[in-house]
Design a protein around this motif. Structure first.
Motif, mmCIF file in Angstrom:
data_model
loop_
_atom_site.group_PDB
_atom_site.id
_atom_site.type_symbol
_atom_site.label_atom_id
_atom_site.label_comp_id
_atom_site.label_asym_id
_atom_site.label_seq_id
_atom_site.Cartn_x
_atom_site.Cartn_y
_atom_site.Cartn_z
ATOM 1 N N LEU A 1 4.361 64.659 39.328
ATOM 2 C CA LEU A 1 5.455 64.410 38.391
ATOM 3 C C LEU A 1 5.514 62.900 38.151
ATOM 4 C CD1 LEU A 1 8.700 66.146 37.853
ATOM 5 C CD2 LEU A 1 8.879 63.698 38.194
ATOM 6 N N ALA A 2 5.510 62.516 36.888
ATOM 7 C CA ALA A 2 5.518 61.084 36.544
ATOM 8 C C ALA A 2 6.742 60.763 35.698
ATOM 9 C CB ALA A 2 4.252 60.730 35.782
ATOM 10 N N VAL A 3 7.284 59.562 35.909
ATOM 11 C CA VAL A 3 8.457 59.115 35.155
ATOM 12 C C VAL A 3 8.076 57.864 34.359
ATOM 13 C CG1 VAL A 3 10.888 58.407 35.288
ATOM 14 C CG2 VAL A 3 9.962 60.007 36.980
ATOM 15 N N PHE A 4 8.481 57.832 33.092
ATOM 16 C CA PHE A 4 8.190 56.718 32.182
ATOM 17 C C PHE A 4 9.485 56.214 31.541
ATOM 18 C CE2 PHE A 4 4.321 59.120 32.457
ATOM 19 C CZ PHE A 4 3.304 58.169 32.380
ATOM 20 N N ARG A 5 9.422 54.992 31.029
ATOM 21 C CA ARG A 5 10.557 54.428 30.282
ATOM 22 C C ARG A 5 10.058 54.002 28.910
ATOM 23 N NH1 ARG A 5 13.402 49.546 29.430
ATOM 24 N NH2 ARG A 5 11.515 48.415 29.996
ATOM 25 N N LYS A 6 10.868 54.258 27.892
ATOM 26 C CA LYS A 6 10.506 53.790 26.547
ATOM 27 C C LYS A 6 10.991 52.361 26.407
ATOM 28 C CE LYS A 6 10.659 55.314 21.743
ATOM 29 N NZ LYS A 6 10.864 56.522 20.928
ATOM 30 N N SER B 1 11.075 74.673 41.551
ATOM 31 C CA SER B 1 11.367 73.680 40.518
ATOM 32 C C SER B 1 10.580 72.401 40.797
ATOM 33 C CB SER B 1 12.868 73.371 40.531
ATOM 34 O OG SER B 1 13.139 72.183 39.820
ATOM 35 N N LYS B 2 9.793 71.944 39.815
ATOM 36 C CA LYS B 2 8.993 70.726 40.047
ATOM 37 C C LYS B 2 9.868 69.476 40.158
ATOM 38 C CE LYS B 2 5.735 73.465 38.132
ATOM 39 N NZ LYS B 2 5.674 74.210 36.893
ATOM 40 N N LEU B 3 10.996 69.478 39.454
ATOM 41 C CA LEU B 3 11.905 68.331 39.601
ATOM 42 C C LEU B 3 12.526 68.350 40.998
ATOM 43 C CD1 LEU B 3 13.160 65.848 38.287
ATOM 44 C CD2 LEU B 3 14.846 67.341 37.180
ATOM 45 N N GLY B 4 12.834 69.547 41.481
ATOM 46 C CA GLY B 4 13.320 69.689 42.856
ATOM 47 C C GLY B 4 12.257 69.228 43.848
ATOM 48 N N ALA B 5 11.005 69.629 43.608
ATOM 49 C CA ALA B 5 9.900 69.238 44.496
ATOM 50 C C ALA B 5 9.723 67.720 44.506
ATOM 51 C CB ALA B 5 8.608 69.920 44.043
ATOM 52 N N ALA B 6 9.848 67.102 43.334
ATOM 53 C CA ALA B 6 9.673 65.642 43.254
ATOM 54 C C ALA B 6 10.743 64.927 44.089
ATOM 55 C CB ALA B 6 9.727 65.182 41.798
ATOM 56 N N VAL C 1 4.897 57.837 40.023
ATOM 57 C CA VAL C 1 4.154 59.112 40.051
ATOM 58 C C VAL C 1 4.290 59.694 41.460
ATOM 59 C CG1 VAL C 1 1.957 60.297 39.671
ATOM 60 C CG2 VAL C 1 2.405 58.118 38.524
ATOM 61 N N VAL C 2 4.632 60.975 41.536
ATOM 62 C CA VAL C 2 4.789 61.641 42.828
ATOM 63 C C VAL C 2 3.921 62.898 42.839
ATOM 64 C CG1 VAL C 2 6.469 62.735 44.376
ATOM 65 C CG2 VAL C 2 7.190 60.864 42.931
ATOM 66 N N ARG C 3 3.091 63.065 43.855
ATOM 67 C CA ARG C 3 2.347 64.313 44.011
ATOM 68 C C ARG C 3 3.290 65.375 44.578
ATOM 69 N NH1 ARG C 3 -3.576 64.090 43.828
ATOM 70 N NH2 ARG C 3 -3.413 66.232 44.573
ATOM 71 N N LEU C 4 3.131 66.627 44.143
ATOM 72 C CA LEU C 4 4.122 67.652 44.496
ATOM 73 C C LEU C 4 3.713 68.598 45.623
ATOM 74 C CD1 LEU C 4 5.553 68.533 40.981
ATOM 75 C CD2 LEU C 4 6.237 66.721 42.561
ATOM 76 N N GLU C 5 2.535 68.381 46.237
ATOM 77 C CA GLU C 5 2.174 69.201 47.393
ATOM 78 C C GLU C 5 3.149 68.899 48.533
ATOM 79 O OE1 GLU C 5 0.002 67.253 45.761
ATOM 80 O OE2 GLU C 5 -1.549 68.582 44.995
ATOM 81 N N PRO C 6 3.540 69.840 49.359
ATOM 82 C CA PRO C 6 3.070 71.228 49.452
ATOM 83 C C PRO C 6 3.845 72.214 48.563
ATOM 84 C CG PRO C 6 4.610 70.822 51.212
ATOM 85 C CD PRO C 6 4.534 69.544 50.419
#
Ligand SMILES: C[S@@+](CC[C@H](N)C(=O)[O-])C[C@H]1O[C@@H](n2cnc3c(N)ncnc32)[C@H](O)[C@@H]1O
Length: 219
Positions: A212-217, A47-52, A200-205
């Protein structure tokens, strides 16, 4: 268990949500009972959210009670954890356009009242905007060449001050370009559309060439 974010817990280096469908392992994840509650281990390799989170994400994009628009739900691996954490007062609209993935998503949605499956192309939100209405958060993981544009289009359904998160796969955009350059370009497209970049978070390894990037409206 310690609270990592509202609705998300940690024990040692493992991450968990409290299951809304006890006894049901969605993707082979471990289930752990503590008192009256059943915790589901959130696998950062699946899961990329888990990885982040495993990479130290600070701005978690989803909160208990949220109405969430989830783009690229696939078989429901991450979406099921999102369902756990928004809880019974929240809802997760799960958009998926591949019929085979959608078929596997259906039983997961049937086990959870707050997951609504939508067989649709996330590139055309007009097809589901009436069903979805306004949401508190948008989460996208579609691995498409135009992933930034898809997020921007869907943020028409995001309420002001709501959060949007995108998993960017650089190889889906350009296999020849350095991942960092691809991320910069995609992030610039989203900022240009008026969203405020929070993190912004890189997801390696856990995931190669992903961020994964987070934005606000803005209000
Ligand atoms: C990397 S997988 C998603 C994994 C999922 N988010 C998880 O963590 O459990 C990407 C999914 O996005 C779907 N997808 C790609 N483009 C899409 C689009 N335009 N509309 C809807 N779904 C799309 C694919 O069919 C695939 O199932």
């Amino acid at each position: 268990m310690k609270k990592l974010f509202p609705g998300v817990f940690v024990k040692g280096n493992k991450i968990y949500t409290i299951s809304l469908a006890p006894g049901y392992s969605v993707y082979g994840e471990r289930l752990e009972t503590a008192g009256e509650k059943e915790y589901r281990e959130w696998d950062p390799f699946r899961s990329k959210l888990g990885a982040a989170m495993a990479k130290g994400l600070r701005h978690f994009p989803i909160r208990p009670g949220d109405r969430v628009l989830y783009l690229g739900a696939a078989q429901g691996t991450t979406a099921s954890h999102v369902s756990d954490l928004v809880g019974r007062n929240g809802v997760v609209f799960c958009v998926e356009f591949a019929p085979r993935a959608f078929e596997k998503l259906l039983p997961v949605c049937e086990s959870r009242e707050n997951m609504i499956p939508l067989l649709a192309d996330a590139g055309d939100p007009s097809k589901y905007s009436e069903t979805v209405g306004l949401v508190d958060s948008v989460f996208q993981d579609v691995a498409q060449p135009n992933q930034a544009d898809i997020l921007v289009r869907n943020c028409a359904l995001l309420r002001k001050d709501g959060l949007a998160a995108i998993a960017i796969k650089s190889r889906s955009v350009d296999v020849t370009e350095a991942p960092a350059k691809v991320f910069d370009k995609e992030l610039a497209t989203i900022r240009k559309a008026g969203l405020e970049q929070l993190e912004v978070v890189r997801l390696e390894p856990f995931e190669k060439d992903h961020a994964l990037a987070v934005f606000r409206k803005p209000v």
